[in-house]
Design a protein around this motif. Sequence first.
Motif, PDB file in Angstrom:
ATOM      1  N   ALA A  81      41.622  47.231  37.015  1.00 35.25           N
ATOM      2  CA  ALA A  81      40.599  46.622  36.159  1.00 35.25           C
ATOM      3  C   ALA A  81      40.165  47.556  35.038  1.00 35.25           C
ATOM      4  CB  ALA A  81      39.384  46.220  37.004  1.00 35.25           C
ATOM      5  N   PHE A  82      40.481  48.854  35.163  1.00 35.65           N
ATOM      6  CA  PHE A  82      40.077  49.837  34.166  1.00 35.65           C
ATOM      7  C   PHE A  82      41.254  50.308  33.319  1.00 35.65           C
ATOM      8  CE2 PHE A  82      37.123  49.976  37.685  1.00 35.65           C
ATOM      9  CZ  PHE A  82      35.913  49.799  37.025  1.00 35.65           C
ATOM     10  N   ALA A  83      42.302  49.511  33.233  1.00 35.71           N
ATOM     11  CA  ALA A  83      43.493  49.881  32.474  1.00 35.71           C
ATOM     12  C   ALA A  83      43.192  50.055  30.994  1.00 35.71           C
ATOM     13  CB  ALA A  83      44.590  48.836  32.671  1.00 35.71           C
ATOM     14  N   ASP A  84      42.100  49.471  30.525  1.00 36.48           N
ATOM     15  CA  ASP A  84      41.737  49.567  29.109  1.00 36.48           C
ATOM     16  C   ASP A  84      40.668  50.633  28.878  1.00 36.48           C
ATOM     17  OD1 ASP A  84      39.682  48.282  30.421  1.00 36.48           O
ATOM     18  OD2 ASP A  84      39.362  46.788  28.859  1.00 36.48           O
ATOM     19  N   ALA A  85      40.675  51.707  29.663  1.00 32.86           N
ATOM     20  CA  ALA A  85      39.627  52.737  29.596  1.00 32.86           C
ATOM     21  C   ALA A  85      39.332  53.244  28.182  1.00 32.86           C
ATOM     22  CB  ALA A  85      39.962  53.909  30.526  1.00 32.86           C
ATOM     23  N   PRO A  86      40.327  53.513  27.331  1.00 31.99           N
ATOM     24  CA  PRO A  86      39.992  54.007  25.993  1.00 31.99           C
ATOM     25  C   PRO A  86      39.219  52.979  25.168  1.00 31.99           C
ATOM     26  CG  PRO A  86      42.263  54.497  26.509  1.00 31.99           C
ATOM     27  CD  PRO A  86      41.757  53.579  27.592  1.00 31.99           C
ATOM     28  N   MET A  87      39.301  51.718  25.551  1.00 26.06           N
ATOM     29  CA  MET A  87      38.603  50.664  24.815  1.00 26.06           C
ATOM     30  C   MET A  87      37.455  50.096  25.646  1.00 26.06           C
ATOM     31  SD  MET A  87      40.363  50.791  22.122  1.00 26.06           S
ATOM     32  CE  MET A  87      39.871  49.365  21.203  1.00 26.06           C
ATOM     33  N   ALA A  88      36.887  50.891  26.539  1.00 28.62           N
ATOM     34  CA  ALA A  88      35.897  50.412  27.501  1.00 28.62           C
ATOM     35  C   ALA A  88      34.692  49.757  26.846  1.00 28.62           C
ATOM     36  CB  ALA A  88      35.438  51.568  28.399  1.00 28.62           C
ATOM     37  N   PHE A  89      34.331  50.184  25.647  1.00 30.91           N
ATOM     38  CA  PHE A  89      33.172  49.603  24.987  1.00 30.91           C
ATOM     39  C   PHE A  89      33.373  48.124  24.679  1.00 30.91           C
ATOM     40  CE2 PHE A  89      35.915  51.404  21.768  1.00 30.91           C
ATOM     41  CZ  PHE A  89      35.992  50.416  20.804  1.00 30.91           C
ATOM     42  N   LYS A  90      34.608  47.645  24.705  1.00 37.33           N
ATOM     43  CA  LYS A  90      34.889  46.230  24.448  1.00 37.33           C
ATOM     44  C   LYS A  90      35.028  45.428  25.740  1.00 37.33           C
ATOM     45  CE  LYS A  90      37.257  47.025  20.104  1.00 37.33           C
ATOM     46  NZ  LYS A  90      38.499  46.828  19.360  1.00 37.33           N
ATOM     47  N   ARG A  91      34.893  46.070  26.888  1.00 37.93           N
ATOM     48  CA  ARG A  91      35.130  45.411  28.178  1.00 37.93           C
ATOM     49  C   ARG A  91      33.984  44.458  28.521  1.00 37.93           C
ATOM     50  NH1 ARG A  91      35.339  49.595  31.730  1.00 37.93           N
ATOM     51  NH2 ARG A  91      37.491  49.905  31.220  1.00 37.93           N
ATOM     52  N   SER A 117      48.441  52.986  39.360  1.00 34.74           N
ATOM     53  CA  SER A 117      49.702  53.173  38.636  1.00 34.74           C
ATOM     54  C   SER A 117      49.567  54.310  37.633  1.00 34.74           C
ATOM     55  CB  SER A 117      50.082  51.879  37.911  1.00 34.74           C
ATOM     56  OG  SER A 117      49.148  51.619  36.875  1.00 34.74           O
ATOM     57  N   LYS A 118      50.688  54.892  37.261  1.00 35.02           N
ATOM     58  CA  LYS A 118      50.703  55.963  36.265  1.00 35.02           C
ATOM     59  C   LYS A 118      50.095  55.472  34.956  1.00 35.02           C
ATOM     60  CE  LYS A 118      53.809  59.176  33.838  1.00 35.02           C
ATOM     61  NZ  LYS A 118      52.703  59.726  33.133  1.00 35.02           N
ATOM     62  N   THR A 119      50.369  54.235  34.591  1.00 39.64           N
ATOM     63  CA  THR A 119      49.829  53.662  33.350  1.00 39.64           C
ATOM     64  C   THR A 119      48.307  53.676  33.365  1.00 39.64           C
ATOM     65  OG1 THR A 119      51.766  52.236  33.157  1.00 39.64           O
ATOM     66  CG2 THR A 119      49.811  51.595  31.890  1.00 39.64           C
ATOM     67  N   VAL A 120      47.701  53.274  34.476  1.00 38.07           N
ATOM     68  CA  VAL A 120      46.239  53.232  34.577  1.00 38.07           C
ATOM     69  C   VAL A 120      45.662  54.646  34.593  1.00 38.07           C
ATOM     70  CG1 VAL A 120      44.322  52.615  36.097  1.00 38.07           C
ATOM     71  CG2 VAL A 120      46.117  50.964  35.629  1.00 38.07           C
ATOM     72  N   ILE A 121      46.276  55.553  35.324  1.00 42.91           N
ATOM     73  CA  ILE A 121      45.792  56.943  35.352  1.00 42.91           C
ATOM     74  C   ILE A 121      45.859  57.544  33.952  1.00 42.91           C
ATOM     75  CG2 ILE A 121      46.286  59.274  36.196  1.00 42.91           C
ATOM     76  CD1 ILE A 121      47.034  57.957  38.897  1.00 42.91           C
ATOM     77  N   ASP A 122      46.961  57.306  33.237  1.00 43.18           N
ATOM     78  CA  ASP A 122      47.092  57.818  31.867  1.00 43.18           C
ATOM     79  C   ASP A 122      46.023  57.217  30.955  1.00 43.18           C
ATOM     80  OD1 ASP A 122      49.225  59.354  32.689  1.00 43.18           O
ATOM     81  OD2 ASP A 122      50.764  58.047  31.780  1.00 43.18           O
ATOM     82  N   SER A 123      45.757  55.929  31.104  1.00 41.31           N
ATOM     83  CA  SER A 123      44.761  55.255  30.276  1.00 41.31           C
ATOM     84  C   SER A 123      43.362  55.812  30.529  1.00 41.31           C
ATOM     85  CB  SER A 123      44.783  53.751  30.558  1.00 41.31           C
ATOM     86  OG  SER A 123      43.769  53.098  29.837  1.00 41.31           O
TER      87      SER A 123
END
Length: 163
Positions: A32-42, A88-94
């Motif tokens: 659910a946090f895959a968009d961490a760099p864009m969290a302000f838009k969540r 996933s690696k993708t989510v950790i990286d994000s």
Amino acid sequence: MEVHFTHKLAGGSALLVVAVPVKEGAPGLLEAFADAPMAFKRDMRRKSPDLNKFLQGGTYFAYDGSMTVPPCSEMVTWMVRREPLTASKTVIDSITKGIMAGTSGFGNFRAALPLGDREVRVMSAQRGKPPIPLPASEPLKEPREVFEGDVSARSEEHTSELQ
């Protein structure tokens, strides 16, 4: 990586932090946090996972410690989950990218410290009755806390500009 659930005592300054380690593996609760760099838009009402699932079935090491950000005050009871969750690696990286962006590339504020003479207790997570409500206290106000480290950093920036 580690997820921190931070709780502040109403009307006081004591903190309880529940830390949940995360290792790379099968996709899990952190998707659910895959968009961490864009969290302000969540829109958290749509994408928020059930946070209880982060804690269920865990064994926890509990000890008294300090904050991990300046001023690093010793006012925290830590509960650290023994069993890591996976992401996933993708989510950790994000999430890592979001943390680095939010800390001006600094990342973690503090390295792990030695145990010293602290007592470590072992506890298990169990679903139980909800906590007993506390008596009424002053209404909570808009948070206005600024960590001393943040103030010091800004002061140094202004000082260097003046010189």
